[in-house]
Design a protein around this motif. Structure first.
Motif, short mmCIF file in Angstrom:
data_model
loop_
_atom_site.label_atom_id
_atom_site.label_comp_id
_atom_site.label_asym_id
_atom_site.label_seq_id
_atom_site.Cartn_x
_atom_site.Cartn_y
_atom_site.Cartn_z
N ASN A 181 41.62 -19.70 48.11
CA ASN A 181 41.31 -20.07 46.73
C ASN A 181 40.49 -19.00 46.02
N PHE A 182 39.50 -18.46 46.74
CA PHE A 182 38.69 -17.41 46.16
C PHE A 182 39.52 -16.17 45.84
N LEU A 183 40.42 -15.83 46.72
CA LEU A 183 41.27 -14.66 46.50
C LEU A 183 42.20 -14.88 45.32
N GLN A 184 42.85 -16.04 45.29
CA GLN A 184 43.82 -16.32 44.24
C GLN A 184 43.17 -16.39 42.86
N SER A 185 41.88 -16.72 42.81
CA SER A 185 41.19 -16.81 41.52
C SER A 185 40.54 -15.50 41.10
N ASN A 186 40.55 -14.51 41.99
CA ASN A 186 39.93 -13.23 41.68
C ASN A 186 40.79 -12.44 40.69
N GLN A 187 40.18 -11.98 39.61
CA GLN A 187 40.92 -11.31 38.54
C GLN A 187 41.58 -10.02 39.02
N LEU A 188 40.86 -9.22 39.80
CA LEU A 188 41.41 -7.96 40.29
C LEU A 188 42.61 -8.21 41.21
N TYR A 189 42.48 -9.21 42.09
CA TYR A 189 43.60 -9.52 42.98
C TYR A 189 44.83 -9.97 42.19
N ARG A 190 44.62 -10.79 41.15
CA ARG A 190 45.75 -11.25 40.34
C ARG A 190 46.43 -10.08 39.63
N LYS A 191 45.64 -9.12 39.16
CA LYS A 191 46.23 -7.92 38.53
C LYS A 191 47.05 -7.13 39.54
N LEU A 192 46.50 -6.98 40.73
CA LEU A 192 47.19 -6.23 41.78
C LEU A 192 48.49 -6.91 42.16
N LYS A 193 48.46 -8.23 42.26
CA LYS A 193 49.66 -8.99 42.61
C LYS A 193 50.73 -8.86 41.54
N LYS A 194 50.30 -8.84 40.28
CA LYS A 194 51.24 -8.76 39.16
C LYS A 194 51.82 -7.36 39.01
N GLU A 195 50.98 -6.34 39.11
CA GLU A 195 51.40 -4.98 38.80
C GLU A 195 51.96 -4.22 40.00
N ALA A 196 51.51 -4.54 41.20
CA ALA A 196 51.95 -3.80 42.40
C ALA A 196 52.19 -4.79 43.53
N TYR A 197 53.21 -5.61 43.36
CA TYR A 197 53.46 -6.69 44.32
C TYR A 197 53.72 -6.16 45.73
N ASP A 198 54.42 -5.04 45.85
CA ASP A 198 54.72 -4.48 47.18
C ASP A 198 53.44 -4.09 47.93
N LEU A 199 52.44 -3.70 47.19
CA LEU A 199 51.19 -3.25 47.79
C LEU A 199 50.25 -4.41 48.10
N HIS A 200 50.32 -5.46 47.33
CA HIS A 200 49.30 -6.51 47.40
C HIS A 200 49.33 -7.30 48.70
N THR A 201 50.50 -7.45 49.33
CA THR A 201 50.61 -8.29 50.52
C THR A 201 49.73 -7.78 51.65
N ASN A 202 49.84 -6.48 51.94
CA ASN A 202 49.03 -5.89 53.00
C ASN A 202 47.55 -5.96 52.66
N ILE A 203 47.22 -5.71 51.39
CA ILE A 203 45.84 -5.79 50.94
C ILE A 203 45.30 -7.21 51.11
N TYR A 204 46.12 -8.17 50.77
CA TYR A 204 45.71 -9.57 50.84
C TYR A 204 45.23 -9.95 52.24
N TRP A 205 46.03 -9.61 53.24
CA TRP A 205 45.68 -10.02 54.60
C TRP A 205 44.46 -9.28 55.12
N GLN A 206 44.30 -8.03 54.73
CA GLN A 206 43.10 -7.30 55.15
C GLN A 206 41.83 -7.92 54.57
N VAL A 207 41.88 -8.23 53.28
CA VAL A 207 40.72 -8.81 52.61
C VAL A 207 40.45 -10.21 53.15
N ARG A 208 41.49 -10.97 53.34
CA ARG A 208 41.36 -12.35 53.83
C ARG A 208 40.68 -12.38 55.20
N GLN A 209 41.14 -11.53 56.11
CA GLN A 209 40.57 -11.49 57.45
C GLN A 209 39.11 -11.06 57.42
N GLU A 210 38.79 -10.12 56.56
CA GLU A 210 37.42 -9.62 56.46
C GLU A 210 36.48 -10.69 55.92
#
Length: 287
Positions: free
Chosen positions: A9-38
């Motif tokens: 929920n925190f990730l999905q509501s983060n403005q920077l993450y939403r921008k990354l998901k919208k503008e660079a979808y191919d990149l965001h998946t790997n970033i998502y799991w790294q941030v989530r685990q951390e």
């Protein structure tokens, strides 16, 4: 409440993450799991719901996203360069190769969102048009990456990420002043009383059958591919290329159009001229 659920929920509501998901979808998946685990690792021993404020989590997520993006810049640059070296100069910009376009987009947005890109001076030309200068500056950064990434020297870069330094960012920022000057040069004052918007479009010889202004009106009004109405001033969807052109053809002055949409006069001129240059050939072919 479940820690993983809260983290998502925190990730999905983060403005920077939403921008990354919208503008660079191919990149965001790997970033998502790294941030989530951390996040889960850092806060697993704490009561996330009761003891940690949303502001603290948002700041942590923001910093973590930027850190991971920065760590990946050199690898993204190398990947884009490998393809660029196999392409002809005319294929670099605009990118005509689908994979090259994808690699450049990932590099551009990682650069933009990492927070390490040198920014223009806010007082350079005054705060009123600063957002327009920044927008133009970012467009020039995009062009620079596409055209010049093959010149990036990566001989001494390890294939592993390095959190302490990005050689690509050092290289890009060393060129930033030149890129910014090129972008800001487009914002030199325009003689409003001398230059008419219509003059930008009158590049086709007029004929006796149908006045050029009527031909232009027909093309802009039809907007068959719905491209003119989608091209708008930032955060001003009503102030789009189609509406501005039609108002101009109806005889409205630049000052009146700027007042109607609540935008600076300089911004209106710059936006319109950029659109005409972008769609000039489309307009000519349809007249």
């Amino acid at each position: 409440m479940d820690l993983e659920y809260l983290t998502d929920n925190f990730l999905q509501s983060n403005q920077l993450y939403r921008k990354l998901k919208k503008e660079a979808y191919d990149l965001h998946t790997n970033i998502y799991w790294q941030v989530r685990q951390e996040i889960i690792y850092q806060f697993s021993s704490q009561n996330l719901q009761e003891n940690i404020s949303k502001e603290r989590i948002d700041l942590y997520v923001q910093n973590l996203l930027q850190k991971i993006l920065y760590q990946q810049l050199d690898i993204l640059a190398i990947n884009a360069k490998k393809i660029a070296l196999c392409l002809e100069p005319h294929q670099l910009y605009p990118p005509s190769h689908h994979k090259y376009l994808s690699r450049c987009r990932q590099l551009f947005y990682a650069t933009k969102f990492s927070g390490r890109l040198k920014r223009p001076d806010k007082n350079y030309l005054g705060s009123q048009i600063y957002p327009d200068i920044v927008n133009e500056y970012e467009l020039e950064i995009w062009c620079f990456i596409c055209r010049k990434i093959k010149e990036f020297q990566n001989k001494n870069i390890s294939t592993k990420t390095n959190s302490s330094v990005s050689y690509f960012m050092i290289w890009l920022n060393s060129c930033a002043n030149f890129i910014f000057k090129k972008a800001s040069a487009r914002f030199k004052p325009i003689p409003y009383e001398v230059v008419s918007l219509d003059q930008y479009l009158y590049t086709v010889p007029d004929t006796k059958e149908v006045p050029l202004s009527e031909k232009l009106r027909n093309v802009i009004e039809k907007d068959n591919k719905d491209i003119f109405s989608k091209e708008c001033i930032r955060n001003k969807p009503c102030a789009n290329f189609r509406e501005i052109t039609l108002l101009s053809l109806n005889g409205d002055s630049m000052t009146k159009i700027a007042e109607k949409f609540g935008v600076p006069l300089q911004t209106l001129y710059t936006f319109y001229k950029r659109c005409v240059n972008k769609y000039r050939q489309v307009i000519i072919e349809n007249i």
